[in-house]
Motif scaffolding. Structure first.
Motif, PDB file in Angstrom:
ATOM      1  N   LEU A   2      44.869  39.743  32.393  1.00 26.99           N
ATOM      2  CA  LEU A   2      43.752  40.616  32.748  1.00 26.99           C
ATOM      3  C   LEU A   2      44.247  41.655  33.743  1.00 26.99           C
ATOM      4  N   PHE A   4      42.820  44.734  36.330  1.00 29.37           N
ATOM      5  CA  PHE A   4      41.584  45.301  36.879  1.00 29.37           C
ATOM      6  C   PHE A   4      41.809  45.999  38.219  1.00 29.37           C
ATOM      7  N   TYR A   6      39.954  46.535  41.846  1.00 28.93           N
ATOM      8  CA  TYR A   6      38.993  45.802  42.661  1.00 28.93           C
ATOM      9  C   TYR A   6      38.738  46.539  43.972  1.00 28.93           C
ATOM     10  N   THR A  23      46.425  39.400  36.338  1.00 30.08           N
ATOM     11  CA  THR A  23      46.395  37.945  36.450  1.00 30.08           C
ATOM     12  C   THR A  23      45.866  37.319  35.163  1.00 30.08           C
ATOM     13  N   ASN A  25      44.194  34.579  35.542  1.00 26.93           N
ATOM     14  CA  ASN A  25      43.130  33.758  36.117  1.00 26.93           C
ATOM     15  C   ASN A  25      42.307  34.563  37.122  1.00 26.93           C
ATOM     16  N   LEU A  26      41.073  34.889  36.787  1.00 28.07           N
ATOM     17  CA  LEU A  26      40.215  35.656  37.698  1.00 28.07           C
ATOM     18  C   LEU A  26      39.921  34.914  38.999  1.00 28.07           C
ATOM     19  N   GLU A  27      40.053  33.611  38.990  1.00 26.43           N
ATOM     20  CA  GLU A  27      39.759  32.795  40.173  1.00 26.43           C
ATOM     21  C   GLU A  27      41.040  32.413  40.922  1.00 26.43           C
ATOM     22  N   ILE A  53      35.125  43.314  41.256  1.00 32.30           N
ATOM     23  CA  ILE A  53      35.911  44.004  40.229  1.00 32.30           C
ATOM     24  C   ILE A  53      35.175  45.278  39.857  1.00 32.30           C
ATOM     25  N   TYR A  56      37.766  46.899  34.562  1.00 31.78           N
ATOM     26  CA  TYR A  56      38.786  46.203  33.785  1.00 31.78           C
ATOM     27  C   TYR A  56      39.559  47.234  32.973  1.00 31.78           C
TER      28      TYR A  56
END
Length: 80
Positions: A2, A4, A6, A23, A25-27, A53, A56
């Motif tokens: 991903l 993005f 931010y 990443t 993993n968004l978390e 975010i 994207y």
């Protein structure tokens, strides 16, 4: 992967930082890597910072170009 753009904002001072991140993993807990942002997180704590975010992107190249559009001379003049 991903990609993005931010915006991380300190809810104590209302100061903010724009950046880009790649990443799977968004978390992943990533808040940003700028010197001023790291100092703010150290001073006010991670719990007093909010990452949102903004956009994207489909690729790293697009993400880099979009960050350059957002973080422009006008934005850099903002004291926050």
């Amino acid at each position: 992967m991903l990609f993005f753009i931010y915006k991380t904002t300190c809810i104590v001072t209302d100061e903010y930082y724009y950046g880009m991140h790649s990443t799977p993993n968004l978390e992943d807990g990533y808040m940003g890597s700028g010197v001023n942002l790291k100092a703010s997180i150290e001073k006010h704590g991670c719990e007093n910072h909010r990452r949102e975010i903004v956009l994207y992107c489909l690729s790293r190249e697009i993400m880099i170009a979009k960050e350059e559009e957002i973080v422009n001379q006008d934005l850099l003049k903002d004291p926050k």
